[in-house]
Motif scaffolding. Sequence first.
Motif, short mmCIF file in Angstrom:
data_model
loop_
_atom_site.label_atom_id
_atom_site.label_comp_id
_atom_site.label_asym_id
_atom_site.label_seq_id
_atom_site.Cartn_x
_atom_site.Cartn_y
_atom_site.Cartn_z
N ALA A 191 1.26 -1.33 0.18
CA ALA A 191 -0.05 0.20 -0.06
C ALA A 191 0.77 1.39 0.04
CB ALA A 191 -1.04 -0.04 1.54
N LYS A 192 0.89 2.13 -1.44
CA LYS A 192 1.21 3.30 -0.85
C LYS A 192 1.31 4.52 -1.67
CE LYS A 192 4.18 2.45 -5.48
NZ LYS A 192 5.69 2.65 -6.39
N ILE A 193 1.36 5.51 -1.49
CA ILE A 193 0.82 6.66 -2.50
C ILE A 193 1.93 6.87 -3.62
CG2 ILE A 193 0.16 9.05 -1.37
CD1 ILE A 193 -0.28 8.36 0.86
N VAL A 250 -0.96 14.30 7.56
CA VAL A 250 -0.60 12.89 7.97
C VAL A 250 0.18 12.40 7.33
CG1 VAL A 250 -2.11 11.43 8.30
CG2 VAL A 250 -2.42 13.29 9.06
N ILE A 251 0.38 12.43 5.86
CA ILE A 251 0.52 11.40 4.90
C ILE A 251 2.62 12.42 4.99
CG2 ILE A 251 1.11 11.46 2.02
CD1 ILE A 251 -2.13 11.68 1.55
N GLY A 252 2.72 12.94 5.23
CA GLY A 252 3.94 13.19 5.28
C GLY A 252 5.01 13.06 4.06
N GLU A 253 5.92 12.70 3.80
CA GLU A 253 7.05 12.31 2.89
C GLU A 253 6.88 11.36 2.15
OE1 GLU A 253 10.25 13.61 1.80
OE2 GLU A 253 9.12 15.24 4.00
N GLY A 254 5.26 10.67 2.46
CA GLY A 254 5.17 10.06 1.12
C GLY A 254 4.79 8.51 2.32
N VAL A 255 3.61 7.60 2.07
CA VAL A 255 3.44 6.03 2.65
C VAL A 255 4.00 4.99 2.05
CG1 VAL A 255 1.63 4.50 4.09
CG2 VAL A 255 1.26 7.13 3.97
N ASP A 256 4.58 4.03 2.37
CA ASP A 256 5.25 2.80 1.35
C ASP A 256 5.05 1.46 2.45
OD1 ASP A 256 6.13 0.71 0.25
OD2 ASP A 256 7.59 1.88 -0.19
N ASP A 280 6.30 -0.26 7.83
CA ASP A 280 7.01 -0.81 6.90
C ASP A 280 6.51 -1.51 6.40
OD1 ASP A 280 8.99 -0.67 5.07
OD2 ASP A 280 10.46 -1.55 6.62
N VAL A 281 6.95 -2.82 7.16
CA VAL A 281 6.31 -4.12 7.08
C VAL A 281 5.41 -4.55 8.43
CG1 VAL A 281 6.44 -6.22 6.47
CG2 VAL A 281 8.43 -4.98 5.52
#
Length: 359
Positions: free
Chosen positions: A107-109, A123-129, A236-237
């Motif tokens: 799930a990433k943006i 909330v998202i900040g630098e991104g989500v992965d 992360d995981v």
Amino acid sequence: MERMKICVLKGDGIGPEIVDQALKVLKAVCDASGIKLELDFALLGGIAIDQTGEPLPQQTIDKCKASDAVLLGAVGGEKWDHLPARPEKGLLGIRSALGLYANLRPAKIFPALKTASPLKDSVIGEGVDILVVRELTGGIYFGEHNRKTENGMEIGYDVMQYSTAEVERIAKTAFELARKRNHKVTSVDKANVLEVSRLWRETVIRVHEEYRDVELNHMYVDNASMQLVRNPAQFDVIVTGNMFGDILSDEASMISGSIGMLASASLGVGSLGLYEPIHGSAPDIAGKGIANPLATVLSVAMMLRYTFSLEKEADAIEKAVELSLNHARTPDIKSEDLPVYCTEQMGDFLAKTVRELLA
Ligand SMILES: NC(=O)C1=CN([C@@H]2O[C@H](COP(=O)(O)OP(=O)(O)OC[C@H]3O[C@@H](n4cnc5c(N)ncnc54)[C@H](O)[C@@H]3O)[C@@H](O)[C@H]2O)C=CC1
Ligand SMILES: CC(C)CC(=O)C(=O)O
Ligand SMILES: [Mg+2]
């Protein structure tokens, strides 16, 4: 690589519509890379019930086993909900028959979709992965499901159990994958209540002894579902059981803008992998030409990467998806400044773009 043989299970609802687009993209990859693509089609779910009386015919298992990888759409629909042999039993059955115990759900943006996410920029900040590693062939979905009568009252029950061996292998998968990412695993359970979760947690801690370079923390599932929307960048995981992983990954999909964006790979004991979007058959939009095919297309990228080690080709598909997000959108992720594409148009655009990228 000279040839690949893929067993295709289109399934029900939007399944055939989205798989057709993914096949256009796969054909584009194979044409551009000189790979002979052999497709075999088999029945799973409601369509299999209609044509054979059962949701998972033996012929489907045989065809999958005779292939290098499996591409699946989705199964299910109201039409079959009253039957004892429901389509979903076929889905659980094929995962089990092929020994696919590890379901990887990234799930990433995508940067272009930041505005489609319901989460604020802060909330998202630098991104989500995030990579959700969901145990797929055990837990409550595979325990006894039954009813009994006690004191004249009807009782329904479902049994949840995990063996140490089942937890060990999924924990190993999660730690190995974390080593290739940001070296952090969050194990999600409900160990404050469930005995199965207490065993889960003890086992994950034991397996962690072999992976001291990876940071491990534990979270109860209720907290984890809250943290996913409060601060998704902390993950992360995520490793968890079948049902918790099912629910948390649907929740995580909304961070990326739509459930139509999340791909998955189901891997297991052998080399055979099954690739499918995380969403269901979406009967509410089936046949309308508005389903988002990107999750299924991204599942093909996972197939190329995990089963065939075709990194360049997988990258090309992911790049094409990124480019599509700045070009046009299906209605679930629509943006005022971009045209709305139907499912087919999106598939055509992606196939054309992949051809250009690999030329
Ligand atoms: N892997 C599978 O085959 C799965 C099958 N199911 C089955 O699917 C059927 C429908 O289940 P639901 O709970 O409604 O879940 P669902 O995931 O099919 O749909 C939930 C919502 O998301 C939307 N949606 C899903 N995929 C989309 C896409 N690609 N593009 C745009 N919108 C999309 C749907 O229109 C619906 O509003 C049931 O029979 C269920 O058992 C559910 C989940 C997984
Ligand atoms: C039959 C269900 C377990 C399907 C589902 O929701 C999933 O695998 O995500
Ligand atoms: Mg699900």
